[in-house]
Design an enzyme around this catalytic site. Structure first.
Site, PDB file in Angstrom:
ATOM      1  N   HIS A  58       0.792  -1.227   0.000  1.00 30.51           N
ATOM      2  CA  HIS A  58       0.000   0.000   0.000  1.00 30.51           C
ATOM      3  C   HIS A  58       0.829   1.284   0.000  1.00 30.51           C
ATOM      4  O   HIS A  58       0.258   2.373  -0.026  1.00 30.51           O
ATOM      5  CB  HIS A  58      -0.925   0.011   1.230  1.00 30.51           C
ATOM      6  CG  HIS A  58      -0.139   0.083   2.498  1.00 30.51           C
ATOM      7  ND1 HIS A  58       0.489  -1.023   3.033  1.00 30.51           N
ATOM      8  CD2 HIS A  58       0.158   1.125   3.307  1.00 30.51           C
ATOM      9  CE1 HIS A  58       1.139  -0.651   4.128  1.00 30.51           C
ATOM     10  NE2 HIS A  58       0.946   0.640   4.313  1.00 30.51           N
ATOM     11  N   HIS A  73       1.622   6.924  -0.820  1.00 30.80           N
ATOM     12  CA  HIS A  73       0.743   6.095  -0.001  1.00 30.80           C
ATOM     13  C   HIS A  73      -0.547   5.880  -0.783  1.00 30.80           C
ATOM     14  O   HIS A  73      -1.204   6.835  -1.172  1.00 30.80           O
ATOM     15  CB  HIS A  73       0.453   6.786   1.334  1.00 30.80           C
ATOM     16  CG  HIS A  73       0.085   5.838   2.421  1.00 30.80           C
ATOM     17  ND1 HIS A  73      -1.164   5.245   2.498  1.00 30.80           N
ATOM     18  CD2 HIS A  73       0.794   5.360   3.466  1.00 30.80           C
ATOM     19  CE1 HIS A  73      -1.196   4.454   3.561  1.00 30.80           C
ATOM     20  NE2 HIS A  73      -0.018   4.504   4.162  1.00 30.80           N
TER      21      HIS A  73
END
Length: 151
Positions: A58, A73
């Site tokens: 992620h 992110h």
């Protein structure tokens, strides 16, 4: 020396203050921009050339060849997905070029599971004044300039 930081995904750029996570919205880890992804499954590309120094399904950090480090992110709280729906295409320690495919994901799927898909792009631990030419409220394609980072 200045580094051009590109968008890791296609979407609409927005201020970090719009990110629903205080770590990013209050620039605790550094200044930058966020991108609200458009479309479904797609590739996430390296915002700068350099070395992959941190890699999670992620999120990732690239230490830029010209100095500084950039964090990408993918969504907020997406660590809770435990990598499900994310495909990695590089390994920690790899040298990458700007625009190189790093991860494949589906922002629509992330949202369907109750998570925000917004993508903060942060110049780690950089002073806010080291960023210039920020492109807020602009539609971008993956690889388009988000901001310049003066290292």
């Amino acid at each position: 020396m200045s580094t051009e930081v590109g968008s890791p995904v296609a979407g609409l750029t927005t201020a970090l203050s719009d990110v629903p996570d205080p770590v990013f919205s209050q620039a605790m880890v550094g200044p930058g921009l966020a991108v609200k992804p458009t479309g479904g499954a797609g590739d996430v590309v390296a915002p700068v050339a350099g070395e992959v120094v941190t890699l999670h399904p992620h999120a990732f950090v690239i230490a830029a060849s010209a100095g500084g480090a950039v964090l990408v992110h993918l969504g907020i709280d997406t660590v809770k997905l435990k990598g499900e729906g994310f495909t990695l295409h590089v390994e920690k320690g790899d040298a990458v070029e700007a625009g190189q495919k790093i991860i494949t994901w589906n922002p629509t799927e992330v949202e369907s599971q109750g998570y925000a898909s917004i993508c903060p792009v942060v110049a780690l631990e950089a002073p806010a004044e080291s960023l210039s030419d920020l492109r807020e409220d602009t539609q971008v394609l993956a690889g388009d300039l988000l901001f310049n980072l003066d290292a």
